[in-house]
Enzyme design. Structure first.
Site, PDB file in Angstrom:
ATOM      1  N   PRO A  44       0.767  -1.213   0.273  1.00 28.32           N
ATOM      2  CA  PRO A  44       0.157   0.045   0.083  1.00 28.32           C
ATOM      3  C   PRO A  44       0.830   1.146  -0.046  1.00 28.32           C
ATOM      4  O   PRO A  44       0.422   2.241  -0.489  1.00 28.32           O
ATOM      5  CB  PRO A  44      -0.897  -0.137   1.349  1.00 28.32           C
ATOM      6  CG  PRO A  44      -1.090  -1.710   1.678  1.00 28.32           C
ATOM      7  CD  PRO A  44       0.216  -2.044   0.839  1.00 28.32           C
ATOM      8  N   GLY A  67       4.890   1.477  -4.353  1.00 30.86           N
ATOM      9  CA  GLY A  67       4.658   0.683  -5.569  1.00 30.86           C
ATOM     10  C   GLY A  67       5.981   1.264  -6.559  1.00 30.86           C
ATOM     11  O   GLY A  67       6.949   0.133  -6.503  1.00 30.86           O
ATOM     12  N   GLU A  72      10.309  -9.184 -17.397  1.00 27.45           N
ATOM     13  CA  GLU A  72       8.929  -8.933 -17.290  1.00 27.45           C
ATOM     14  C   GLU A  72       8.061  -7.755 -17.980  1.00 27.45           C
ATOM     15  O   GLU A  72       7.314  -7.866 -18.321  1.00 27.45           O
ATOM     16  CB  GLU A  72       8.778  -8.170 -15.507  1.00 27.45           C
ATOM     17  CG  GLU A  72       7.434  -7.934 -15.179  1.00 27.45           C
ATOM     18  CD  GLU A  72       7.151  -7.681 -13.561  1.00 27.45           C
ATOM     19  OE1 GLU A  72       7.928  -8.107 -12.881  1.00 27.45           O
ATOM     20  OE2 GLU A  72       6.467  -7.103 -13.193  1.00 27.45           O
ATOM     21  N   ARG A 112     -20.630  -3.523 -40.507  1.00 24.37           N
ATOM     22  CA  ARG A 112     -21.659  -2.203 -40.195  1.00 24.37           C
ATOM     23  C   ARG A 112     -21.823  -1.216 -41.314  1.00 24.37           C
ATOM     24  O   ARG A 112     -20.739  -0.665 -41.727  1.00 24.37           O
ATOM     25  CB  ARG A 112     -20.862  -1.640 -38.976  1.00 24.37           C
ATOM     26  CG  ARG A 112     -21.695  -0.441 -38.335  1.00 24.37           C
ATOM     27  CD  ARG A 112     -22.855  -0.754 -37.543  1.00 24.37           C
ATOM     28  NE  ARG A 112     -23.612   0.436 -37.073  1.00 24.37           N
ATOM     29  CZ  ARG A 112     -24.860   0.296 -36.392  1.00 24.37           C
ATOM     30  NH1 ARG A 112     -25.454  -0.684 -36.441  1.00 24.37           N
ATOM     31  NH2 ARG A 112     -25.346   1.433 -35.920  1.00 24.37           N
ATOM     32  N   GLN A 125     -13.261   7.252 -45.310  1.00 25.96           N
ATOM     33  CA  GLN A 125     -11.924   7.981 -45.470  1.00 25.96           C
ATOM     34  C   GLN A 125     -11.419   7.950 -43.946  1.00 25.96           C
ATOM     35  O   GLN A 125     -10.200   7.439 -43.708  1.00 25.96           O
ATOM     36  CB  GLN A 125     -11.472   9.281 -46.103  1.00 25.96           C
ATOM     37  CG  GLN A 125     -10.092   9.336 -46.189  1.00 25.96           C
ATOM     38  CD  GLN A 125      -9.801  10.871 -46.604  1.00 25.96           C
ATOM     39  OE1 GLN A 125     -10.295  11.748 -46.192  1.00 25.96           O
ATOM     40  NE2 GLN A 125      -9.015  10.812 -47.912  1.00 25.96           N
TER      41      GLN A 125
END
Ligand SMILES: Cc1cc2nc3c(=O)[nH]c(=O)nc-3n(C[C@H](O)[C@H](O)[C@H](O)COP(=O)(O)OP(=O)(O)OC[C@H]3O[C@@H](n4cnc5c(N)ncnc54)[C@H](O)[C@@H]3O)c2cc1C
Length: 392
Positions: free
Chosen positions: A135, A138, A254, A280, A291
């Site tokens: 907490p 970080g 990572e 669509r 365009q």
């Protein structure tokens, strides 16, 4: 998938077969259930067992430790396929298990630690998580407050761990937690050590599965450690004070795997959009004929192609042991910001349907957001790139 020039033609063909079999596995075992798992906030543990049986876990762990013994691109291919299919929430935790924890064990662990955990991880029997963030800490990891105190008492020698972690991917499902704690709180970064904690240890408690704005199929939790006793041989590598060095050594992979997730997530978002704009209709024609739509698609495709070239060069550098912290930080920064931009531009082309959870593009958009935060924020990536340029 672009050809990878650092594996042989034979291996490239095997990689293609591996990828195709994983696609079939996804069709049968993941796609029919994914929305249910998103609602449940986690994937079933059994999914990892099935993936282990098929060789999709810890792909580059050597067979001496129960792994499939393939090369790095096989492990990355798992993240590529799942990211492109829009399973970002599952990928968030899976890449911790497959790509982040095994290198800690292989490069920093003792022989006994590798032999104990890697075969169970490769089979999916044990699910792994990593606990760095707290907490109050970080980006500034040196500020962690979880402590591990070595004690000798009538129970013998062990560490007693107290503290908590937050935002831990696989927090609910994990059996193994690689935990960062201070063995010498007065020594700053040099006082940090990593522990291999069995989640069944008394004193280990899981908080709630946190409600997130995206990556709904991934479990993310707070974890608490209350006078949790772990044996001395839970200390990764067996030497105190190495935790920060170990984390700095393993963070490039990572960040690289997050780059893989970002580039292939962006490709998936674009695939879904290409299909939609041809179906669509508006003003009597498919919206793909406007365009603006065509230019948006072309810009996304061109940006993704450049990012993929950057990614492939980074993977090659990693395989050759030449990926620097600055270079991988630049890659993470570039690819994760790109994924968010692509997902946002693509969502716009879906109009109101893009804002509906039923349409996978909304999932790409919400899943993409956290890639700019976890594994080190974009701001921290910029700091690292600048440090490389300026020398401090
Ligand atoms: C879904 C999810 C999964 C996660 N999984 C894990 C996990 O498995 N294990 C784990 O340990 N952690 C995990 N994390 C935590 C993640 O790595 C952290 O959230 C991240 O590193 C940022 O830390 P923080 O949240 O404390 O933000 P802070 O560090 O408080 O940052 C807040 C803001 O300040 C900025 N900032 C901070 N320092 C600087 C600086 N020096 N210069 C400029 N700007 C700065 C940041 O960029 C950010 O914008 C996860 C997070 C999420 C959301």
């Amino acid at each position: 998938m672009l050809p990878n020039h650092f594996i042989s033609a034979d291996e490239q063909a095997e990689l293609q077969l591996f990828t195709e079999s994983l696609e079939r596995f996804c069709d049968a075992e993941i796609e029919p259930h994914y929305r249910t798992w998103e609602k449940a906030g986690r994937v079933p543990r059994d999914l990892l067992r099935k993936m282990g049986e098929n060789g999709y876990l810890c792909a580059d762990v050597p067979d001496t430790y129960g792994g499939p013994g393939a090369s790095v691109p096989f492990s990355f291919a798992v993240v590529e396929v799942l990211s492109r299919r829009g399973y970002g929430g599952f990928v968030g935790g899976l890449q911790v298990h497959n790509d982040i924890i095994p290198p800690y064990l292989l490069h920093c662990g003792t022989e006994a630690q590798r032999a104990h955990w890697l075969p169970r991880m490769a089979s999916g029997e044990a699910i792994a998580a990593i606990g760095m963030t707290e907490p109050g800490a970080g980006s500034d990891l040196k500020a962690i407050r979880t402590t591990a105190r070595r004690v000798s008492d009538s129970d013998g020698d062990h560490y007693v761990i107290n503290g908590s972690k937050i935002f831990i991917s696989n927090g609910q499902n994990c059996d193994l937690l690689v935990l960062a704690a201070k063995t010498d709180p007065a020594a700053g970064a040099k006082g940090v050590s990593l522990f291999l904690v069995d989640a069944a240890t008394p004193g280990f408690t899981r908080g709630q599965n946190l409600e997130k704005i995206g990556q709904h199929a991934g479990d993310t939790s707070e974890l608490f450690f209350n006078d949790m006793r772990v044996p001395l041989d839970a200390l990764l590598g067996g030497v105190e004070g190495q935790g920060f060095v170990q984390m700095m050594r393993e963070l490039p992979r990572e960040r690289l795997i997050i780059g893989v997730q970002a580039v292939h997530g962006a490709k998936g978002a674009l695939d879904a959009t290409l299909k939609y704009v041809q179906e669509r209709q508006a003003f009597g024609q498919p919206i793909g004929q406007f365009q603006n739509t065509r230019f948006t698609l072309a810009q996304c495709a061109s940006d993704i192609a450049a990012a993929e070239a950057f990614l492939n060069a980074s993977v090659a550098a990693y395989q050759q042991g030449q990926l620097t912290p600055e270079a991988v930080s630049a890659l993470k920064l570039h690819t994760t910001e790109l994924f968010s931009r692509v997902a946002d531009a693509c969502l716009q082309l879906f109009g109101g349907y893009g804002y509906m959870a039923e349409y996978p593009i909304s999932r790409f958009w919400t899943d993409a957001r956290v890639l700019r935060i976890y594994g080190g924020t974009s701001e921290i990536m910029k700091e690292l790139v600048a440090r490389g340029m300026l020398g401090r």
